[in-house]
Design a protein around this motif. Structure first.
Motif, PDB file in Angstrom:
ATOM      1  N   PRO A 107       0.808  -1.230   0.000  1.00 24.29           N
ATOM      2  CA  PRO A 107       0.000   0.000   0.000  1.00 24.29           C
ATOM      3  C   PRO A 107       0.841   1.280   0.000  1.00 24.29           C
ATOM      4  N   ALA A 108       1.986   1.252   0.693  1.00 28.59           N
ATOM      5  CA  ALA A 108       2.828   2.450   0.755  1.00 28.59           C
ATOM      6  C   ALA A 108       3.376   2.820  -0.623  1.00 28.59           C
ATOM      7  N   HIS A 109       3.422   1.826  -1.505  1.00 25.94           N
ATOM      8  CA  HIS A 109       3.896   2.072  -2.875  1.00 25.94           C
ATOM      9  C   HIS A 109       2.742   2.272  -3.845  1.00 25.94           C
ATOM     10  N   HIS A 110       1.541   2.398  -3.299  1.00 26.41           N
ATOM     11  CA  HIS A 110       0.332   2.581  -4.119  1.00 26.41           C
ATOM     12  C   HIS A 110       0.206   1.462  -5.139  1.00 26.41           C
ATOM     13  N   GLN A 111       0.490   0.264  -4.698  1.00 26.69           N
ATOM     14  CA  GLN A 111       0.454  -0.862  -5.629  1.00 26.69           C
ATOM     15  C   GLN A 111      -0.403  -2.010  -5.118  1.00 26.69           C
ATOM     16  N   THR A 112      -1.021  -2.698  -6.071  1.00 28.28           N
ATOM     17  CA  THR A 112      -1.692  -3.943  -5.721  1.00 28.28           C
ATOM     18  C   THR A 112      -0.586  -4.986  -5.528  1.00 28.28           C
ATOM     19  N   ILE A 113      -0.963  -6.136  -4.978  1.00 31.27           N
ATOM     20  CA  ILE A 113       0.059  -7.166  -4.762  1.00 31.27           C
ATOM     21  C   ILE A 113       0.585  -7.673  -6.104  1.00 31.27           C
ATOM     22  N   PHE A 114      -0.253  -7.586  -7.142  1.00 32.99           N
ATOM     23  CA  PHE A 114       0.174  -8.052  -8.471  1.00 32.99           C
ATOM     24  C   PHE A 114       1.229  -7.119  -9.068  1.00 32.99           C
ATOM     25  N   GLN A 115       1.221  -5.867  -8.645  1.00 35.23           N
ATOM     26  CA  GLN A 115       2.238  -4.930  -9.116  1.00 35.23           C
ATOM     27  C   GLN A 115       3.484  -4.994  -8.243  1.00 35.23           C
ATOM     28  N   TYR A 116       3.290  -5.314  -6.981  1.00 31.98           N
ATOM     29  CA  TYR A 116       4.373  -5.205  -6.002  1.00 31.98           C
ATOM     30  C   TYR A 116       5.232  -6.470  -5.926  1.00 31.98           C
ATOM     31  N   GLU A 117       4.601  -7.626  -6.077  1.00 29.97           N
ATOM     32  CA  GLU A 117       5.345  -8.882  -5.974  1.00 29.97           C
ATOM     33  C   GLU A 117       5.640  -9.441  -7.359  1.00 29.97           C
ATOM     34  N   THR A 118       6.594 -10.344  -7.410  1.00 34.20           N
ATOM     35  CA  THR A 118       6.815 -11.048  -8.680  1.00 34.20           C
ATOM     36  C   THR A 118       5.700 -12.079  -8.854  1.00 34.20           C
ATOM     37  N   LYS A 119       5.636 -12.639 -10.039  1.00 32.57           N
ATOM     38  CA  LYS A 119       4.561 -13.584 -10.368  1.00 32.57           C
ATOM     39  C   LYS A 119       4.512 -14.783  -9.433  1.00 32.57           C
ATOM     40  N   SER A 120       5.693 -15.151  -8.891  1.00 32.96           N
ATOM     41  CA  SER A 120       5.712 -16.330  -8.034  1.00 32.96           C
ATOM     42  C   SER A 120       5.545 -15.973  -6.553  1.00 32.96           C
ATOM     43  N   GLY A 121       5.260 -14.686  -6.268  1.00 34.95           N
ATOM     44  CA  GLY A 121       5.089 -14.256  -4.878  1.00 34.95           C
ATOM     45  C   GLY A 121       3.903 -14.945  -4.214  1.00 34.95           C
ATOM     46  N   ARG A 122       3.993 -15.049  -2.884  1.00 30.92           N
ATOM     47  CA  ARG A 122       2.912 -15.746  -2.154  1.00 30.92           C
ATOM     48  C   ARG A 122       1.600 -14.990  -2.191  1.00 30.92           C
ATOM     49  N   GLY A 123       1.716 -13.675  -2.128  1.00 31.22           N
ATOM     50  CA  GLY A 123       0.506 -12.857  -2.159  1.00 31.22           C
ATOM     51  C   GLY A 123      -0.187 -12.965  -3.510  1.00 31.22           C
ATOM     52  N   VAL A 124       0.614 -12.944  -4.564  1.00 32.56           N
ATOM     53  CA  VAL A 124       0.067 -13.087  -5.920  1.00 32.56           C
ATOM     54  C   VAL A 124      -0.615 -14.447  -6.049  1.00 32.56           C
TER      55      VAL A 124
END
Ligand SMILES: Nc1ncnc2c1ncn2[C@@H]1O[C@H](COP(=O)(O)OP(=O)(O)OP(=O)(O)O)[C@@H](O)[C@H]1O
Ligand SMILES: [Mg+2]
Length: 277
Positions: free
Chosen positions: A234-251
C-alpha cells in the motif's frame, strides 16, 4: 434508463465486509479487484470507508477540494464524475475522502436512506459498463455498510486467523439477515475468506477448524497467508500483483481467490470481450 435495460447490463456487485477492523477487507477488495481485471474483467472499486485505504492504494488521497464518492452520496455530483482510472488496466475507483465523515449522518435523514448507493450505481453509465463492482467497507455496521449490503449481490467476509471470530460474526450475520429480509432478498454470502493465515500459530488452526465446521463449504478452500508484502505494497500505491513477482505468495493467494470466486459465480476464468452478449 428502464428497469429492463438496467438488469441486462448490470455488473455483479460484491461487498467485502466484516465489522471487525483489520481483518483484510481492503487488501482483499483491492487485490480481488486487480485479480479479476487480470482475467479480462472490468472492475470498479467503490471505497466507502472514511479511512480511504483503498483510495490510497489505487489512487492517492483526495485533496480538500476534490469530490469523491461521499459527494455523490450527498447528491452534489454524479458517480461518473468521480471515477478515476488506475495504474491497473480495466480497474477504476471511486474514492473516499474526508467528506465521508458527514455521510452517515446525512443519510439518516434522507428518503430511501438504505438504498442511496444502489440508486447511484443504477444511474451510472460507467458502472453499467463494468463486469464487477467491489465495495470496500468500514469496520462498523452503520448506514453506509447497510447501503453497501443493499446494493450488493454478494458479500465476501474476510476472517482473520488471529483471534476467535464467532461472536463478531454472529452480530454481522444477523445484520445480513435483516438486510435480506427487509431490503435486499437477493443478497448472498459469496464466502468466508481466512486471512493472516499463519501455520506457525495454533490460533490459526483453531479458527480454521471452527470456521470450516460451522460454515462448511462457504469457507474458501485456500486461505490468504500472512505476508509482510501485504503491509508494504500500500505504501507504494500498488496492488500485490504490481508489487510482488509472479511467483510471490501474495500473488499466488489472490490468484487462487480470484479463480475460486469466478468458479463460485459460474463465470469463465478468462473473460473474452469479443463473445460478450
Ligand atoms: N495476509 C496478510 N498478511 C500480512 N498483513 C496483512 C495481510 N492482509 C492484510 N494485511 C495488513 O494488515 C492490515 C489490515 O489489513 P486491511 O487494511 O486489509 O484490513 P481491513 O479489514 O480493511 O481494516 P479496516 O477494518 O481498518 O478497514 C494492513 O496493514 C494490511 O496491509
Ligand atoms: Mg479497510
Amino acid at each position: 434508463m428502464s428497469e429492463a435495460s438496467e438488469s441486462t447490463q448490470s455488473p455483479l456487485v460484491i461487498s467485502v465486509a466484516n465489522q471487525k477492523g483489520g481483518v483484510g477487507k481492503t487488501t482483499t477488495a483491492v487485490n480481488l479487484a486487480a485479480g479479476l481485471t487480470l482475467q479480462g474483467y472490468n472492475v470498479l472499486v467503490l471505497d466507502i470507508d472514511i479511512q480511504a485505504n483503498a483510495t490510497h492504494i489505487l489512487h492517492r488521497p483526495l485533496t480538500e477540494d476534490e469530490q469523491g464518492l461521499a459527494e455523490v452520496i450527498l447528491e452534489e455530483t454524479t458517480l461518473d464524475e468521480v471515477i478515476h482510472d488506475t495504474s491497473t488496466e480495466r480497474l477504476s475507483i471511486a474514492c473516499s475522502g474526508e467528506t465521508m465523515v458527514r455521510v452517515d449522518l446525512a443519510l439518516a435523514s434522507m428518503l430511501g436512506r438504505e438504498e442511496a448507493l444502489k440508486r447511484i450505481i443504477a444511474e451510472s453509465e460507467i458502472a453499467a459498463q463494468q463486469d464487477f463492482i467491489i465495495i470496500d467497507t468500514s469496520p462498523y455496521l452503520g448506514l453506509l455498510t447497510v447501503n453497501a449490503l443493499v446494493a450488493s449481490d454478494y458479500v465476501l467476509i474476510p476472517v482473520s486467523c488471529e483471534y476467535l471470530p464467532m461472536l463478531g460474526l454472529k452480530l454481522f450475520l444477523s445484520t445480513i439477515n435483516t438486510v435480506r429480509k427487509r431490503l435486499n432478498d437477493k443478497l448472498d454470502i459469496l464466502g468466508y475468506l481466512l486471512t493472516m493465515y499463519d501455520r506457525r500459530e495454533n490460533i490459526t488452526f483453531d479458527v480454521e477448524n471452527m470456521m470450516r465446521e460451522h460454515f462448511k463449504d462457504l469457507v474458501f478452500k485456500d486461505p490468504i497467508r500472512i505476508n509482510t508484502r501485504h503491509k508494504s505494497s500500500p505504501a507504494h500505491h500498488q496492488t500485490i500483483f504490481q508489487y510482488e513477482t509472479k511467483s510471490g505468495r501474495g500473488v499466488e493467494d489472490y490468484t487462487r481467490l480470484t479463480a475460486a470466486v469466478l468458479e463460485r459465480l459460474g463465470m469463465p476464468q478468462e473473460h473474452d470481450e469479443e463473445s460478450e452478449e
